[in-house]
Design a protein around this motif. Structure first.
Motif, PDB file in Angstrom:
ATOM      1  N   VAL A  19       0.845  -1.191   0.000  1.00 12.39           N
ATOM      2  CA  VAL A  19       0.000   0.000   0.000  1.00 12.39           C
ATOM      3  C   VAL A  19       0.885   1.248   0.000  1.00 12.39           C
ATOM      4  CG1 VAL A  19      -1.903  -1.171   1.189  1.00 12.39           C
ATOM      5  CG2 VAL A  19      -0.205   0.076   2.526  1.00 12.39           C
ATOM      6  N   ASP A  20       0.283   2.380  -0.260  1.00 16.88           N
ATOM      7  CA  ASP A  20       0.986   3.663  -0.283  1.00 16.88           C
ATOM      8  C   ASP A  20       1.645   3.924   1.073  1.00 16.88           C
ATOM      9  OD1 ASP A  20       0.847   6.749   0.367  1.00 16.88           O
ATOM     10  OD2 ASP A  20       0.958   6.560  -1.822  1.00 16.88           O
ATOM     11  N   ALA A  21       2.953   4.071   1.080  1.00 14.97           N
ATOM     12  CA  ALA A  21       3.704   4.237   2.321  1.00 14.97           C
ATOM     13  C   ALA A  21       3.368   5.535   3.043  1.00 14.97           C
ATOM     14  CB  ALA A  21       5.203   4.163   2.047  1.00 14.97           C
ATOM     15  N   GLY A  22       3.226   6.630   2.297  1.00 12.66           N
ATOM     16  CA  GLY A  22       2.938   7.918   2.926  1.00 12.66           C
ATOM     17  C   GLY A  22       1.613   7.915   3.662  1.00 12.66           C
ATOM     18  N   LYS A  23       0.578   7.377   3.018  1.00 11.93           N
ATOM     19  CA  LYS A  23      -0.734   7.322   3.659  1.00 11.93           C
ATOM     20  C   LYS A  23      -0.727   6.357   4.835  1.00 11.93           C
ATOM     21  CE  LYS A  23      -3.625   8.823  -0.148  1.00 11.93           C
ATOM     22  NZ  LYS A  23      -4.832   8.548  -0.927  1.00 11.93           N
ATOM     23  N   LYS A  48     -11.335   6.414  14.130  1.00 12.45           N
ATOM     24  CA  LYS A  48     -11.426   7.197  12.892  1.00 12.45           C
ATOM     25  C   LYS A  48     -11.728   8.660  13.189  1.00 12.45           C
ATOM     26  CE  LYS A  48     -14.136   7.667   8.698  1.00 12.45           C
ATOM     27  NZ  LYS A  48     -15.291   7.196   7.958  1.00 12.45           N
ATOM     28  N   GLU A  49     -12.691   8.915  14.056  1.00  8.05           N
ATOM     29  CA  GLU A  49     -13.069  10.291  14.381  1.00  8.05           C
ATOM     30  C   GLU A  49     -11.924  11.064  15.015  1.00  8.05           C
ATOM     31  OE1 GLU A  49     -16.469   9.759  16.919  1.00  8.05           O
ATOM     32  OE2 GLU A  49     -17.802   9.305  15.245  1.00  8.05           O
ATOM     33  N   ARG A  50     -11.173  10.422  15.897  1.00  9.94           N
ATOM     34  CA  ARG A  50     -10.086  11.101  16.601  1.00  9.94           C
ATOM     35  C   ARG A  50      -8.825  11.233  15.756  1.00  9.94           C
ATOM     36  NH1 ARG A  50     -10.780   9.015  22.858  1.00  9.94           N
ATOM     37  NH2 ARG A  50     -13.040   9.339  22.909  1.00  9.94           N
ATOM     38  N   ALA A  51      -8.597  10.279  14.862  1.00  6.78           N
ATOM     39  CA  ALA A  51      -7.392  10.315  14.030  1.00  6.78           C
ATOM     40  C   ALA A  51      -7.535  11.287  12.860  1.00  6.78           C
ATOM     41  CB  ALA A  51      -7.070   8.919  13.503  1.00  6.78           C
ATOM     42  N   LYS A  52      -8.748  11.429  12.345  1.00  4.26           N
ATOM     43  CA  LYS A  52      -8.986  12.240  11.144  1.00  4.26           C
ATOM     44  C   LYS A  52      -8.397  13.650  11.229  1.00  4.26           C
ATOM     45  CE  LYS A  52     -12.985  11.599   8.571  1.00  4.26           C
ATOM     46  NZ  LYS A  52     -14.397  11.876   8.250  1.00  4.26           N
ATOM     47  N   PRO A  53      -8.580  14.405  12.338  1.00  3.59           N
ATOM     48  CA  PRO A  53      -8.004  15.751  12.394  1.00  3.59           C
ATOM     49  C   PRO A  53      -6.471  15.778  12.394  1.00  3.59           C
ATOM     50  CG  PRO A  53      -9.653  15.445  14.131  1.00  3.59           C
ATOM     51  CD  PRO A  53      -9.412  14.122  13.499  1.00  3.59           C
ATOM     52  N   LEU A  54      -5.836  14.650  12.683  1.00  4.28           N
ATOM     53  CA  LEU A  54      -4.377  14.581  12.731  1.00  4.28           C
ATOM     54  C   LEU A  54      -3.748  14.247  11.376  1.00  4.28           C
ATOM     55  CD1 LEU A  54      -4.011  12.577  16.072  1.00  4.28           C
ATOM     56  CD2 LEU A  54      -4.028  15.056  15.752  1.00  4.28           C
ATOM     57  N   LEU A  55      -4.589  13.930  10.392  1.00  2.00           N
ATOM     58  CA  LEU A  55      -4.087  13.510   9.089  1.00  2.00           C
ATOM     59  C   LEU A  55      -3.731  14.710   8.217  1.00  2.00           C
ATOM     60  CD1 LEU A  55      -6.731  10.745   8.386  1.00  2.00           C
ATOM     61  CD2 LEU A  55      -4.353  10.406   9.102  1.00  2.00           C
ATOM     62  N   PRO A  56      -2.657  14.593   7.421  1.00  2.00           N
ATOM     63  CA  PRO A  56      -2.291  15.683   6.525  1.00  2.00           C
ATOM     64  C   PRO A  56      -3.348  15.858   5.431  1.00  2.00           C
ATOM     65  CG  PRO A  56      -0.703  13.866   6.373  1.00  2.00           C
ATOM     66  CD  PRO A  56      -1.732  13.476   7.364  1.00  2.00           C
ATOM     67  N   GLU A  57      -3.777  17.081   5.246  1.00  2.00           N
ATOM     68  CA  GLU A  57      -4.802  17.398   4.248  1.00  2.00           C
ATOM     69  C   GLU A  57      -4.341  17.010   2.840  1.00  2.00           C
ATOM     70  OE1 GLU A  57      -8.514  18.801   2.907  1.00  2.00           O
ATOM     71  OE2 GLU A  57      -7.855  18.343   4.938  1.00  2.00           O
ATOM     72  N   ALA A  58      -3.055  17.110   2.570  1.00  2.00           N
ATOM     73  CA  ALA A  58      -2.537  16.781   1.239  1.00  2.00           C
ATOM     74  C   ALA A  58      -2.751  15.306   0.889  1.00  2.00           C
ATOM     75  CB  ALA A  58      -1.053  17.123   1.151  1.00  2.00           C
ATOM     76  N   PHE A  60      -5.054  13.220   2.666  1.00  2.00           N
ATOM     77  CA  PHE A  60      -6.435  12.850   2.958  1.00  2.00           C
ATOM     78  C   PHE A  60      -7.329  14.089   2.855  1.00  2.00           C
ATOM     79  CE2 PHE A  60      -3.766   9.794   5.198  1.00  2.00           C
ATOM     80  CZ  PHE A  60      -4.361   8.583   4.891  1.00  2.00           C
ATOM     81  N   PRO A  61      -7.540  14.621   1.649  1.00  2.00           N
ATOM     82  CA  PRO A  61      -8.334  15.843   1.519  1.00  2.00           C
ATOM     83  C   PRO A  61      -9.754  15.650   2.062  1.00  2.00           C
ATOM     84  CG  PRO A  61      -7.845  14.892  -0.642  1.00  2.00           C
ATOM     85  CD  PRO A  61      -7.104  14.098   0.368  1.00  2.00           C
ATOM     86  N   GLY A  62     -10.093  16.459   3.059  1.00  2.00           N
ATOM     87  CA  GLY A  62     -11.411  16.350   3.671  1.00  2.00           C
ATOM     88  C   GLY A  62     -11.638  15.029   4.388  1.00  2.00           C
ATOM     89  N   GLY A  63     -10.568  14.320   4.701  1.00  2.00           N
ATOM     90  CA  GLY A  63     -10.688  13.025   5.366  1.00  2.00           C
ATOM     91  C   GLY A  63     -11.006  11.887   4.405  1.00  2.00           C
ATOM     92  N   ALA A  64     -10.910  12.157   3.100  1.00  2.00           N
ATOM     93  CA  ALA A  64     -11.237  11.149   2.088  1.00  2.00           C
ATOM     94  C   ALA A  64     -10.455   9.856   2.302  1.00  2.00           C
ATOM     95  CB  ALA A  64     -10.952  11.693   0.694  1.00  2.00           C
ATOM     96  N   THR A  65     -11.113   8.757   2.167  1.00  2.00           N
ATOM     97  CA  THR A  65     -10.600   7.382   2.282  1.00  2.00           C
ATOM     98  C   THR A  65     -10.066   7.028   3.669  1.00  2.00           C
ATOM     99  OG1 THR A  65      -8.318   7.767   1.489  1.00  2.00           O
ATOM    100  CG2 THR A  65     -10.017   7.318  -0.197  1.00  2.00           C
TER     101      THR A  65
END
Length: 96
Positions: A19-23, A48-58, A60-65
C-alpha cells in the motif's frame, strides 16, 4: 510510482499487500497518537473520528478514504502485535 509498504492482515496470516507508504505512515502515526494503552480502549469509529483531524490534508483531503486506511492499519498493527482487539460489542482496541 509512489513508495509502497508491505502490510499484513491478522485475518490472513502470512499474506502481505503493498500500500501507499505515505498514507500508511500518516494513518499509523495518527492512530497510535489516539489509541490508549489501557482498557476500555476505543471502537473503530472512535479511532477514525479522533485520528482524522491529525491527518495531513494533502494525503487525505477532507478526510477522504480515511475509513479504509483505519481498517488497513488496524489489521496490520494487530498482525504485528501492536494493537490488541478486545471481545466487546462493538469491538474495542488498545495498544499492546
Amino acid at each position: 510510482m509512489a513508495d509502497k509498504i508491505a502490510v499484513e492482515n491478522v485475518n490472513t496470516p502470512g499474506r502481505t499487500s503493498n500500500v501507499d507508504a505515505g498514507k500508511y505512515i500518516a494513518m499509523r502515526d495518527a492512530m497510535l497518537a489516539v489509541i490508549p494503552q489501557a482498557e476500555p480502549g476505543l471502537t473503530a469509529t472512535e479511532i477514525k473520528e479522533r485520528a482524522k483531524p491529525l491527518l495531513p490534508e494533502a494525503l487525505f483531503p477532507g478526510g477522504a478514504t480515511s475509513g479504509w486506511w483505519v481498517k488497513c492499519v488496524q489489521l496490520d498493527l494487530e498482525a504485528k502485535g501492536r494493537l490488541k482487539r478486545h471481545q466487546t460489542k462493538p469491538l474495542t482496541f488498545t495498544q499492546s
